[in-house]
Design an enzyme around this catalytic site. Structure first.
Site, mmCIF file in Angstrom:
data_model
loop_
_atom_site.group_PDB
_atom_site.id
_atom_site.type_symbol
_atom_site.label_atom_id
_atom_site.label_comp_id
_atom_site.label_asym_id
_atom_site.label_seq_id
_atom_site.Cartn_x
_atom_site.Cartn_y
_atom_site.Cartn_z
ATOM 1 N N HIS A 70 17.570 19.293 13.739
ATOM 2 C CA HIS A 70 18.858 18.764 14.160
ATOM 3 C C HIS A 70 18.792 18.504 15.662
ATOM 4 O O HIS A 70 17.963 19.074 16.372
ATOM 5 C CB HIS A 70 19.947 19.795 13.839
ATOM 6 C CG HIS A 70 21.335 19.253 13.969
ATOM 7 N ND1 HIS A 70 21.718 18.062 13.400
ATOM 8 C CD2 HIS A 70 22.440 19.739 14.592
ATOM 9 C CE1 HIS A 70 22.997 17.840 13.673
ATOM 10 N NE2 HIS A 70 23.461 18.849 14.398
ATOM 11 N N CYS A 72 21.624 12.544 13.331
ATOM 12 C CA CYS A 72 21.893 13.417 14.458
ATOM 13 C C CYS A 72 21.308 12.916 15.777
ATOM 14 O O CYS A 72 21.964 12.974 16.818
ATOM 15 C CB CYS A 72 21.408 14.820 14.160
ATOM 16 S SG CYS A 72 19.670 14.899 13.698
ATOM 17 N N ASP A 126 28.465 19.170 19.232
ATOM 18 C CA ASP A 126 27.664 18.527 18.186
ATOM 19 C C ASP A 126 28.387 17.283 17.696
ATOM 20 O O ASP A 126 29.257 17.365 16.835
ATOM 21 C CB ASP A 126 27.425 19.495 17.031
ATOM 22 C CG ASP A 126 26.406 18.955 16.053
ATOM 23 O OD1 ASP A 126 26.056 17.752 16.162
ATOM 24 O OD2 ASP A 126 25.949 19.716 15.175
#
Lengths: 327, 655
Positions: free
Chosen positions: B454, B410, B470
């Site tokens: 994250h 991430c 995202d």
């Protein structure tokens, strides 16, 4: 009515009643008949030095946990503190209800160690990590297990002949963690016999002086040579084996098997001259022992009584007891 | 007297010390713990064979240990060097343990060291382990106390077990009543402990240690329905300054300006979602909040980008309430200065990525959203791979990642995506936080672990405001739809296997209860609890009374237990004793020589006729029960006798 009630409430009376109910408040010295039972009123308990150190560490842990605002550590500290505090009950319960049922003792000579067999019973519970101590005496660790029936052996030093009163026994336990010391005193009304100590060396007893045949017999003619032994002060000079002695550093004397070997000995208090009372007793004791060892009969004549002639362990005990109890 | 402890004592002591070091192993260095264990083993062997440890070596070790600790930690005080020193000294104490006294000293010290293991973590499992490690410690003392009596190992362990169990109520009571300190007496607790959780900087790659950390980050209970997994984004921090390698909250300034920009305006639509978050200690100021929080809570303020900031660091379990709204428009207007901030890029880095972004911008023109789509398409189609073990990146880290390695997690995606957006002229920022979590149905709460950490991006679209994007979802959709556990599968250690993780998620409810009831029991909770029981927490006398009276009650219980004696003899004997006690109250005492029945007969002669008859009857029956048959009397017969004995009324006594 009210007068007597008032009278019974005076401080002195109250104190007396308190002491009667709680004999542990005074170190009770008067002895008590067996069985001796440790009840709750006579058990003392105090923290040990180790217990105090442990408490200090607990305090440090508590402050640390509070300072770091750490509840898990605080919970652990309270748990450990509570557990160790509860161990006090463990120590108390370890003593409570302990009974001294009987004391067994084999007589020993004065100066030897007297071994007592203490028969203790724990009313069904195992009692571990106890110790018994007295003054004078040693400390003996023991445990009382419900399935075991062996007596606890406890040794006492002996000094004088005669009756030895069993001293007050201090029964102590630090079970389970050693943080608390619970103890109690037992004052058993019991005594053990201590035989007199036999003289180490000395002359043999005179042979029985028969009224009819009063003259001492010449020894050498009728007796058979049986061996040699070290010279003891008091041996007649004519018994010394000069030839053999010349080869040694110590003089030796001939041992003779007398014709009258199996003749009973008469051990007479009055026949011993030139010794004080204790030495007389010690010499008689040695003679009694020797007579018993050689398996002959003997007769013991003491100022107030005469024992025998007889032989065997019972006679031996009777003689030694009589000697032990001479004033 | 031989004072040398038995082999069993030394075995238990060694076990205690070994366990103590084990419980400290997680925060001590391996080069300390392994030699300590080896030394312990050596000493154990030496004691067994009556070989004292060489005195010179002992002395040398005693000198080396503090030097080692100072050399590594810098000093001897504080939690970490302190625990290292304590573990070392404990083993050194064992080297010279030859007498019972040494054993006791070692046990006291071990108890202290065990407790200090909890200063590094208050988890339930750790506490349980520490309590279990107390068992061999106390068993050592028990075995030592037993002396020459051969105690079965089972018994020496059972005694402390029972005592610990019996003292639980006492311990709980003390735990509840002991007043908590409102401020520490010394030091700043925990200053030397690493911060955990999302931090206020991000270098691609450094979150990886967090992603394999399975400890809970926080727990959330929702007022209403639980939001779907794809909506569970918890923002903790926004990062806007990039130096080519690391993202920061803000540009480092020589003198920190105290101006606090107000939070940007928020427009919301739809239902509000209320929730309560219980955050594990992070030693940071950041608080995660479900996207997008509405009103600031007292003591907590909003940053410009509406992340939460607590003025005090979260040093212990912290609980706060939040209202969030998943449908929102944030910051529809962006000033020129702010625009410049969110377009900042370091000069002289990553030329290829800049060129790529430039090409997108020329194709899309002013349509920012199209540029976002271009970037996401690239992540999805151009062979990017999600992995927790990415290859290392060079100086031009973004270029390296986008055009060479194409493997990362991430942070790499959020970082490169934000870089591309800025290069293409779209204001953007990196957001760090948590995503996903496990919903525990039984406890009705959401468990978010550190491994759920994250990073994602927010881009600013003119007229629409900040929008969450995202990029990781474009590469590895399961990361969002199924959670970190699934996405990371394959790179996990065996103990992070999926089924195990699932199991641990389910039993987390126990940990939560522990955290709420014990770890979170602070001065405030203590106060409210005590007030419920009518104790005035502000009044020392009142607390002392409560503490004193409850201790007295528990002490009395203990006394009762220690005085309680199980009655001896069978049921008939007990019933007989009861009767004999009643007769004693009338003044009749059984002689030692009297058998039980004869005593009853004797007493009967001094009673009036009916009572005498009754007592004689009892005496006859007693004889029959005891002596008539070789078999033990039936319980029915005994019960009858017991009942008859209870009915006995002495009437008047004829003396």
């Amino acid at each position: 009515m009210s007068g007597s009630a008032l009278r019974s409430l005076t401080p002195a009376n109250g104190l007396r009643r308190l002491l009667k109910r709680h004999p542990a408040l005074l170190r009770r010295r008067q002895s008590e008949p067996l069985p001796v039972i440790l009840d709750r009123r006579r058990i003392y308990i105090l923290p040990t030095g180790f217990g105090l150190v442990f408490a200090a560490i607990l305090l440090v842990m508590l402050i640390g946990a509070l300072n770091y605002n750490n509840n898990a550590a605080l919970l652990l500290t309270t748990l450990l503190g509570a557990t160790t505090a509860q161990s006090m009950y463990g120590a108390f319960r370890n003593l409570k209800g302990l009974r001294l049922l009987s004391i067994r003792a084999q007589p020993v000579e004065a100066g030897q160690r007297l071994v007592l067999g203490l028969h203790l019973q724990g009313s069904g519970r195992a009692r571990i990590g106890l110790s018994v101590r007295s003054s004078p005496g040693t400390t003996q660790n023991f445990s009382v297990l419900p399935e075991a029936h062996d007596d606890i052996e406890y040794t006492l030093p002996t000094e004088r002949r005669g009756w030895l009163d069993i001293p007050s026994l201090n029964i102590e336990t630090r079970w389970p963690f050693g943080l608390f010391r619970a103890w109690s005193w037992m004052h058993p009304a019991a005594r053990a016999l201590v035989y007199p100590c036999a003289e180490r060396t000395g002359p043999d007893p005179d042979p029985i002086a028969d009224e009819a045949n009063n003259a001492p017999k010449p020894l050498d003619e009728d007796d058979d040579f049986a061996g040699l032994r070290d010279y003891r002060p008091g041996d007649p000079p004519r018994r010394i084996a000069w030839k053999s002695s010349a080869k040694r550093e110590q003089p030796v004397v001939r041992l003779l098997l007398s014709r009258d070997e199996q003749q009973p000995w008469r051990l007479d208090w009055q026949a011993i001259h030139g010794l004080d009372t204790e030495m007389r007793i010690r010499r008689l004791t040695r003679w009694v022992r020797e007579a018993d060892a050689t398996g002959r009969q003997w007769e013991l004549r003491l100022p107030e009584q005469t024992l025998g002639p007889d032989q065997g362990p019972a006679h031996l005990h009777a003689c030694l007891q009589a000697l032990a109890l001479l004033p | 007297m031989n004072d040398r402890p038995s082999q069993r004592v030394f075995d238990l002591l060694s076990l205690t010390v070994g366990l103590t070091i084990l419980l400290h192993a997680s925060h001590l260095r391996w080069w300390l713990t392994l030699p300590l264990w080896a030394l312990l083993g050596l000493r154990w062997y030496g004691f067994r064979h009556h070989r004292p440890f060489p005195r010179l070596l002992k002395l040398a070790l005693l000198l080396v240990l503090p030097l080692l600790v100072i050399g590594y930690y810098g000093n001897l005080f504080g939690r970490l060097p302190g625990s290292a020193l304590a573990c070392g000294l404990l083993v050194l104490k064992l080297l010279e343990t030859e007498r019972a006294r040494d054993v006791r000293a070692a046990i006291v010290f071990a108890a202290f060291t065990l407790m200090s293991a909890l200063l590094f973590g208050q988890q339930l499992w750790l506490t349980v382990l520490v309590v279990l490690a107390l068992l061999p410690a106390l068993a050592t003392l028990v075995t030592l106390q037993a002396g020459s009596t051969n105690l079965a190992l089972r018994q020496s362990l059972l005694t402390p077990t029972w005592l610990i169990l019996a003292s639980v109520p006492f311990a709980l009571l003390a735990f509840v009543l002991i007043p908590r300190l409102s401020s520490p007496l010394w030091g700043a607790p925990g200053a030397d402990t690493a911060r955990t959780g999302i931090s206020d900087t991000m270098t691609p790659g450094n979150i990886a240690t967090l992603l394999v950390n399975d400890s809970p980050a926080f727990r959330v209970s929702f007022d209403g329905p639980v939001p779907p997994r794809a909506q569970r984004y918890f923002r903790a921090v926004t990062l806007k300054y990039f130096n080519g390698r690391t993202w920061y909250i803000a540009r480092p300034k020589p003198a920190r300006t105290m101006s606090r920009p107000k939070a940007q305006k928020l427009l919301t639509k739809g239902p509000v979602l209320g929730c309560q978050i219980t955050l594990m200690p992070t030693r940071q100021h950041l608080l995660p909040a479900l996207d997008m929080p509405l009103k600031p809570v007292p003591g907590i303020r909003f940053s410009f980008s509406r992340t939460l900031w607590r003025s005090k660091i979260v040093g212990s379990l912290f609980r706060y309430r939040l209202n969030s709204n998943p449908e929102y428009r944030l910051g529809t207007h962006l000033s020129r200065r702010e625009t410049r901030t969110y377009l900042q890029l370091p000069a002289g880095f990553d030329p290829r990525a800049r060129a790529l972004a430039e090409s997108w911008r020329q194709a899309a023109g002013q349509r920012s959203w199209a540029i976002v789509q271009d970037a996401l398409r690239m992540y999805h189609d151009d062979g990017f791979r999600y992995t927790l073990l990415p290859p290392p990146l060079g100086r031009n880290s973004i270029d390296d990642f986008l055009f060479n390695t194409r493997a990362g997690f991430c942070e790499h995606y959020a970082s490169s995506f934000t870089f591309l957006m800025r290069a293409a002229g779209v204001p953007a920022r990196v957001v760090g936080g948590y995503q996903g979590g496990f919903y525990n149905r039984l406890g009705r709460y959401l468990l978010v672990r550190q491994s759920d950490a994250h990073a994602w991006s927010e881009v600013w679209i003119s007229g629409r405001g900040w929008i969450r994007v995202d990029p990781t979802a474009a590469v590895q959709p399961q990361r969002i739809s199924l959670g970190a556990g699934v996405a990371n599968a394959g790179t996990d250690a065996w103990y992070q296997a999926l089924w195990l993780r699932d199991l641990r998620n389910r039993i987390d409810i126990v940990n939560r209860a522990w955290d709420q009831a014990v770890v979170g029991f602070n001065a405030l909770r203590q106060k409210s609890l005590l007030t419920n029981f009518g104790v005035d927490p502000g009044n020392w006398l009142s607390i002392a009374t409560a503490l004193g009276s409850s201790i007295a009650v528990l002490f009395g219980l203990g006394l009762w237990w220690s005085l309680y004696e199980t009655a001896e003899g069978d049921r008939l004997s007990r019933a007989y004793r009861k009767l004999a006690r009643r007769l004693r109250r009338l003044g009749f005492q059984r002689n030692d020589a009297e058998d039980p029945a004869a005593f009853l007969d004797r007493v009967a002669h001094q009673l009036d006729p009916s009572a005498a008859r009754h007592l004689q009857q009892l005496s006859r029956q007693y004889r029959k029960l005891r002596y008539a048959s070789i078999q033990a009397p039936s319980s029915l017969a005994i019960r009858n006798w017991q009942r008859d004995a209870r009915k006995f009324r002495p009437g008047s006594v004829v003396k």
